[in-house]
Write an enzyme that holds these catalytic residues in place. Structure first.
Site, mmCIF file in Angstrom:
data_model
loop_
_atom_site.group_PDB
_atom_site.id
_atom_site.type_symbol
_atom_site.label_atom_id
_atom_site.label_comp_id
_atom_site.label_asym_id
_atom_site.label_seq_id
_atom_site.Cartn_x
_atom_site.Cartn_y
_atom_site.Cartn_z
ATOM 1 N N GLY A 131 -56.012 36.424 33.379
ATOM 2 C CA GLY A 131 -57.347 36.962 33.112
ATOM 3 C C GLY A 131 -58.019 36.254 31.937
ATOM 4 N N PHE A 185 -51.830 42.600 28.469
ATOM 5 C CA PHE A 185 -53.268 42.613 28.778
ATOM 6 C C PHE A 185 -53.577 43.344 30.082
ATOM 7 N N SER A 209 -58.913 48.527 22.323
ATOM 8 C CA SER A 209 -60.334 48.204 22.385
ATOM 9 C C SER A 209 -61.099 49.012 21.343
ATOM 10 N N TYR A 247 -61.967 55.025 30.823
ATOM 11 C CA TYR A 247 -61.335 53.752 30.442
ATOM 12 C C TYR A 247 -60.869 53.821 28.991
ATOM 13 N N LYS A 253 -56.968 53.777 26.993
ATOM 14 C CA LYS A 253 -56.529 52.958 25.851
ATOM 15 C C LYS A 253 -56.001 53.853 24.724
ATOM 16 N N TYR A 309 -59.926 45.187 20.089
ATOM 17 C CA TYR A 309 -60.892 44.096 20.160
ATOM 18 C C TYR A 309 -62.292 44.644 20.153
ATOM 19 N N PHE A 310 -63.180 43.908 19.501
ATOM 20 C CA PHE A 310 -64.600 44.220 19.616
ATOM 21 C C PHE A 310 -65.123 43.433 20.834
ATOM 22 N N ASN A 311 -66.249 42.761 20.809
ATOM 23 C CA ASN A 311 -66.752 42.204 22.074
ATOM 24 C C ASN A 311 -66.431 40.712 22.224
ATOM 25 N N LEU A 323 -72.452 42.096 28.827
ATOM 26 C CA LEU A 323 -73.691 41.371 28.536
ATOM 27 C C LEU A 323 -73.571 39.855 28.738
ATOM 28 N N PHE A 382 -80.632 47.318 28.120
ATOM 29 C CA PHE A 382 -80.439 48.773 28.181
ATOM 30 C C PHE A 382 -80.924 49.460 26.898
ATOM 31 N N GLY A 436 -73.539 56.460 27.990
ATOM 32 C CA GLY A 436 -72.282 56.247 27.257
ATOM 33 C C GLY A 436 -72.369 55.169 26.184
HETATM 34 P P1 NAD Z 1 -59.397 40.585 32.827
HETATM 35 O O1 NAD Z 1 -59.724 41.499 33.944
HETATM 36 O O2 NAD Z 1 -59.928 39.208 32.867
HETATM 37 O O3 NAD Z 1 -57.807 40.501 32.633
HETATM 38 C C1 NAD Z 1 -56.942 41.535 33.024
HETATM 39 C C2 NAD Z 1 -55.903 40.933 33.940
HETATM 40 O O4 NAD Z 1 -55.000 41.956 34.352
HETATM 41 C C3 NAD Z 1 -56.506 40.322 35.201
HETATM 42 O O5 NAD Z 1 -56.026 39.011 35.371
HETATM 43 C C4 NAD Z 1 -56.018 41.249 36.316
HETATM 44 O O6 NAD Z 1 -55.835 40.552 37.535
HETATM 45 C C5 NAD Z 1 -54.734 41.767 35.721
HETATM 46 N N1 NAD Z 1 -54.310 43.049 36.274
HETATM 47 C C6 NAD Z 1 -55.056 44.154 36.522
HETATM 48 N N2 NAD Z 1 -54.286 45.128 37.025
HETATM 49 C C7 NAD Z 1 -53.015 44.635 37.092
HETATM 50 C C8 NAD Z 1 -51.789 45.151 37.529
HETATM 51 N N3 NAD Z 1 -51.690 46.405 38.031
HETATM 52 N N4 NAD Z 1 -50.693 44.386 37.484
HETATM 53 C C9 NAD Z 1 -50.768 43.111 37.001
HETATM 54 N N5 NAD Z 1 -51.916 42.557 36.576
HETATM 55 C C10 NAD Z 1 -53.030 43.317 36.630
HETATM 56 O O7 NAD Z 1 -59.835 41.310 31.491
HETATM 57 P P2 NAD Z 1 -59.891 40.788 29.994
HETATM 58 O O8 NAD Z 1 -61.300 40.856 29.567
HETATM 59 O O9 NAD Z 1 -59.134 39.539 29.856
HETATM 60 O O10 NAD Z 1 -59.132 41.978 29.275
HETATM 61 C C11 NAD Z 1 -57.757 41.893 28.939
HETATM 62 C C12 NAD Z 1 -57.332 43.172 28.247
HETATM 63 O O11 NAD Z 1 -58.135 43.366 27.095
HETATM 64 C C13 NAD Z 1 -57.493 44.426 29.088
HETATM 65 O O12 NAD Z 1 -56.425 45.284 28.796
HETATM 66 C C14 NAD Z 1 -58.789 45.021 28.598
HETATM 67 O O13 NAD Z 1 -58.820 46.405 28.783
HETATM 68 C C15 NAD Z 1 -58.735 44.663 27.123
HETATM 69 N N6 NAD Z 1 -60.042 44.564 26.472
HETATM 70 C C16 NAD Z 1 -61.013 43.787 27.017
HETATM 71 C C17 NAD Z 1 -62.252 43.701 26.382
HETATM 72 C C18 NAD Z 1 -63.373 42.891 26.991
HETATM 73 O O14 NAD Z 1 -64.533 43.163 26.682
HETATM 74 N N7 NAD Z 1 -63.111 41.895 27.833
HETATM 75 C C19 NAD Z 1 -62.477 44.383 25.194
HETATM 76 C C20 NAD Z 1 -61.446 45.160 24.654
HETATM 77 C C21 NAD Z 1 -60.230 45.236 25.315
HETATM 78 C C1 WQD Z 2 -72.994 44.984 25.029
HETATM 79 C C2 WQD Z 2 -74.422 45.418 24.713
HETATM 80 C C3 WQD Z 2 -75.271 47.095 26.206
HETATM 81 C C4 WQD Z 2 -75.288 44.680 29.810
HETATM 82 C C5 WQD Z 2 -67.753 47.165 26.731
HETATM 83 C C6 WQD Z 2 -66.746 48.253 26.829
HETATM 84 C C7 WQD Z 2 -65.753 48.091 25.740
HETATM 85 C C8 WQD Z 2 -65.164 46.684 25.697
HETATM 86 C C9 WQD Z 2 -66.229 45.655 25.700
HETATM 87 C C10 WQD Z 2 -63.183 46.668 26.997
HETATM 88 C C11 WQD Z 2 -74.614 46.924 24.844
HETATM 89 C C12 WQD Z 2 -76.056 45.808 26.330
HETATM 90 C C13 WQD Z 2 -75.144 45.094 28.496
HETATM 91 C C14 WQD Z 2 -76.600 44.527 30.323
HETATM 92 C C15 WQD Z 2 -77.497 45.221 28.216
HETATM 93 N N1 WQD Z 2 -64.397 46.391 26.862
HETATM 94 N N2 WQD Z 2 -76.226 45.363 27.727
HETATM 95 N N3 WQD Z 2 -77.652 44.799 29.498
HETATM 96 O O1 WQD Z 2 -70.624 48.173 26.178
HETATM 97 O O2 WQD Z 2 -70.261 47.046 23.944
HETATM 98 O O3 WQD Z 2 -68.412 47.290 25.491
HETATM 99 O O4 WQD Z 2 -67.105 45.900 26.789
HETATM 100 O O5 WQD Z 2 -62.483 47.305 26.270
HETATM 101 O O6 WQD Z 2 -64.773 49.008 26.012
HETATM 102 O O7 WQD Z 2 -67.403 49.491 26.694
HETATM 103 O O8 WQD Z 2 -70.153 45.683 26.015
HETATM 104 O O9 WQD Z 2 -71.081 43.678 27.038
HETATM 105 O O10 WQD Z 2 -71.206 45.847 28.316
HETATM 106 O O11 WQD Z 2 -72.618 45.539 26.292
HETATM 107 O O12 WQD Z 2 -78.493 45.459 27.532
HETATM 108 O O13 WQD Z 2 -76.820 44.174 31.500
HETATM 109 O O14 WQD Z 2 -75.282 44.815 25.691
HETATM 110 O O15 WQD Z 2 -76.137 48.189 26.270
HETATM 111 O O16 WQD Z 2 -75.498 47.296 23.837
HETATM 112 P P1 WQD Z 2 -69.952 47.154 25.383
HETATM 113 P P2 WQD Z 2 -71.233 45.157 27.001
#
Ligand code: NAD
Ligand code: WQD
Length: 357
Positions: free
Chosen positions: A15, A86, A130, A158, A162, A186-188, A209, A227, A304
């Site tokens: 991922g 992950f 997260s 979700y 976590k 993690y933040f964004n 975004l 949004f 949300g």
């Molecule tokens: P991603 O979807 O790219 O990566 C997640 C990976 O897990 C994918 O490759 C998916 O195929 C795999 N997966 C899902 N379900 C599975 C299962 N049952 N068995 C094995 N593999 C499985 O997402 P990402 O953005 O790389 O996120 C990685 C981690 O970080 C996640 O746990 C996510 O919740 C967390 N996270 C992501 C963000 C973000 O904004 N991207 C922010 C905070 C936390």
């Molecule tokens: C960022 C900003 C939206 C899309 C999410 C999860 C969080 C974490 C990261 C996994 C916000 C605005 C977005 C769009 C917009 N993931 N936006 N138009 O919501 O901060 O966090 O992803 O853990 O758990 O909640 O990230 O990238 O969706 O949004 O205006 O089409 O962009 O309102 O202010 P968010 P995001």
């Protein structure tokens, strides 16, 4: 023969964040074993890792909820000494529609993993938490930007998966001497690899975004929906802490080293930059990287969403010796390089000129 630094199992390692972390682990001298069921990713990410660093993770297509498959992988690789976890479902919107599936995969998958680790004597886990666990931190005075001491209170299923996983891991570490865990909030995450050949390749409609902005820039989407412009920020749009994915990946290596060296038990660390940017700031920064204005329309707030999620990253800076170093401009430039050269993500090869570079 074990690798110089040790062997790490990376779940979800094909991922977005997982593939960048697998790359950094290989560069740092670790042997890497990836398991992923490819639900939201593609095996092509492994080829790109190899193109960049000349090394390739060992790969198993397996599900983290499959206890037998996990046990067999640990048995077949007795040198594994740590896990970075992950694998998860991660769409906030979808989690409100199929919450039980989110609890099954995210919480259930972590429980299977912990059981396999315990059975095989593997006692270090770095977990992808997260910033979403904090929910709306504006409920608390003096908690924006957000330190790890801010009370947690996620606002969607979700986020609650976590939070629950954090609790399960904390309880397990507490009751099992010798275990260590890093809960990385993690933040964004933002951006792509500076080479332009690795980046985020979501399988369905993106929720976040930056991938959406990327799709607008390459014409896969007509315009971005902003949004809400009625937030208490300098331009009315919501504030987030966007961190370059390469910095984020390096944070995992720092956390892993901390667990192996100092054995801190269970500890949470924010991984962010400490700098907040609004949606309009991001549109402006990404438009600059692209070289033209990107179309958008203002729509009501997304359910949300909260005003401000910006980290206090001091604990990670001081305890892990890690600091986000790359700028927002770099993240936007790298994202643009990735989407411009790979508009269909990993479903096509990048241009030869990038492969030759
Ligand atoms: P991603 O979807 O790219 O990566 C997640 C990976 O897990 C994918 O490759 C998916 O195929 C795999 N997966 C899902 N379900 C599975 C299962 N049952 N068995 C094995 N593999 C499985 O997402 P990402 O953005 O790389 O996120 C990685 C981690 O970080 C996640 O746990 C996510 O919740 C967390 N996270 C992501 C963000 C973000 O904004 N991207 C922010 C905070 C936390
Ligand atoms: C960022 C900003 C939206 C899309 C999410 C999860 C969080 C974490 C990261 C996994 C916000 C605005 C977005 C769009 C917009 N993931 N936006 N138009 O919501 O901060 O966090 O992803 O853990 O758990 O909640 O990230 O990238 O969706 O949004 O205006 O089409 O962009 O309102 O202010 P968010 P995001």
């Amino acid at each position: 023969m074990p690798a110089k630094e040790g062997t790490v199992l990376v779940t979800g390692g094909t991922g977005y964040i997982g593939s960048f972390t697998a790359l950094e682990l290989l560069v740092a001298g670790y042997e890497v074993i990836v398991i992923d069921n490819l639900y939201n990713s593609s095996e092509e990410s492994l080829n790109r890792i190899e193109l960049i660093c000349g090394k390739r993770p060992i790969f198993y297509k397996a599900d983290v909820t499959d206890q037998e498959a996990l046990d067999k992988i640990f048995k077949d690789h007795p040198h594994i000494d740590s896990v970075i976890h992950f694998a998860a479902l991660k769409s906030v919107g979808e989690s409100t529609e199929i919450p039980v599936e989110y609890y099954r995969v995210n919480v259930g998958g972590t429980i299977s993993l912990l059981r396999s680790m315990e059975a095989n004597g593997v006692k270090n886990i770095v977990f992808s938490s997260s910033a979403t666990v904090y929910g709306d931190a504006t409920r608390y005075p003096n908690m924006i930007p957000i330190p790890e001491t801010c009370p947690i209170g996620p606002t969607n299923p979700y986020g609650r998966t976590k939070m629950m996983i954090e609790m399960v891991i904390e309880d397990h570490v507490e009751s099992h001497p010798g275990w260590n865990a890093a809960l990385l909030r993690y933040f964004n995450p933002a951006g792509a690899h500076p080479s332009g050949i690795m980046g985020e390749d979501p399988q369905g409609v993106p929720y976040n975004l930056l991938p959406l902005l990327g799709q607008v820039a390459v014409g896969r989407r007509e315009k971005l929906k902003v949004f809400g412009t009625d937030y208490a920020s300098h331009d009315g749009t919501a504030i987030r802490d966007y961190i370059h994915v390469v910095d984020l990946a390096k944070g995992h290596i720092a956390a892993l080293n901390k667990l192996r060296k100092d054995k801190p038990g269970c500890r949470a660390w924010n991984l962010g930059t400490g700098k907040g940017s609004t949606v309009f700031d991001m549109i402006k920064a990404f438009s600059k990287a692209v070289g033209r204005d990107l179309p958008y329309e203002v729509v009501p707030r997304r359910k949300g969403d909260v005003l401000d999620l910006t980290a206090v990253p001091t604990r990670a800076n001081e305890e892990l010796g890690w600091k986000a170093e790359m700028t927002l401009e770099q993240a936007c430039e790298d994202l643009w390089k990735w989407v411009f050269n790979n508009p269909q993500g990993y479903r096509q090869m990048p241009p030869q000129i990038l492969l030759d570079a």
